[in-house]
Structures are given as C-alpha cells and as structure tokens.
Design a protein around this motif. Structure first.
Motif, PDB file in Angstrom:
ATOM      1  N   HIS A   8       1.008  -1.133  -0.181  1.00  0.00           N
ATOM      2  CA  HIS A   8      -0.083  -0.051   0.074  1.00  0.00           C
ATOM      3  C   HIS A   8       0.969   1.244   0.132  1.00  0.00           C
ATOM      4  N   ASP A   9       0.549   2.318  -0.880  1.00  0.00           N
ATOM      5  CA  ASP A   9       1.428   3.371  -0.789  1.00  0.00           C
ATOM      6  C   ASP A   9       1.806   3.970   0.600  1.00  0.00           C
ATOM      7  N   LEU A  10       0.846   3.885   1.609  1.00  0.00           N
ATOM      8  CA  LEU A  10       0.925   4.541   2.750  1.00  0.00           C
ATOM      9  C   LEU A  10       1.435   3.936   3.798  1.00  0.00           C
ATOM     10  N   LEU A  11       1.767   2.483   3.704  1.00  0.00           N
ATOM     11  CA  LEU A  11       2.256   1.357   4.333  1.00  0.00           C
ATOM     12  C   LEU A  11       3.851   1.286   4.191  1.00  0.00           C
TER      13      LEU A  11
END
Length: 127
Positions: A8-11
C-alpha cells in the motif's frame, strides 16, 4: 498457506512487513501475518520472525459461525490505543484526526450493517 506481501502506498515496511494469504474464499483475505527481521541465526542471515497473526471472520456468521475478528473490532482496538496515547504525554493533533476518521469508518460499517439488518440479510451471503 501461501502468503503474499501486502503493498500500500502509505504502508512502510521499515520495521515490519505484512503478508496476507494468496488464496481465499469469500472475496477477501482472512489471514494476515505481521513479521519483522529476527537476529542473525548461526551466521545464516536474518530470518523473518512472526509478531502476530490476525485471522478475520470467514463467511457469514449465520452460515459459518463466529470464526475470526471482525473489521469493526480491529478498528475499535486501534481507537482504544490512540485514546490512551491522547491521555498521555504523547497526545497530538494527528492522533485526534486519526481517531475521528476511524470513528467515521465505524459509522459507515455500522450503517452498512443496519441496512443489511433492515433487509433481513445481515449475517448471510445474500445481497
């Protein structure tokens, strides 16, 4: 069980990685593993060490019984942790916003459940 890394882009995977099962029933993965790098073992290199396995509900409760954690329960756990941080010297604006957004997520999930209850299909695989 064959697992695949969750991306995930924010993980970030700076300290841990999250994996989920590749093959699953009921439209979504149910088993997730959070792992970290363990110490070097006998000079063979780092080996991932499991921190926690989370198993979500598989199938509708009325059809398969309670067999895992519900999305709402996991969100409530995170809210509880952030609430306690907010009562400490680690209180911050970002935690306040995260709590509001998590509570909003619970409201939307509750709305979905209420609609399913109203239609008489809650706890089943009927739309």
């Amino acid at each position: 069980m064959k697992m695949k890394e969750l991306n995930h882009d924010l993980l970030t995977n700076k300290y841990t990685q999250v994996y989920h099962e590749e093959e699953f029933k009921f439209n979504a993965p149910h088993t997730f593993d959070v792992v970290t790098q363990a110490e070097l073992v006998e000079g063979k290199g780092p080996f991932p060490a499991s921190i926690q396995r989370i198993h979500f509900q598989e199938g509708a409760i009325k059809e398969h019984g309670v067999n895992g954690v519900m999305n709402e329960e996991l969100i409530a756990m995170v809210i509880c942790r952030l609430d306690h941080f907010q009562e400490s010297e680690f209180a911050c604006y970002e935690n306040d916003i995260a709590i509001v957004k998590l509570e909003e997520a619970l409201l939307w999930l509750r709305k979905r459940t209420m609609g399913r209850e109203k239609r008489g299909v809650e706890g089943t695989h009927i739309k």
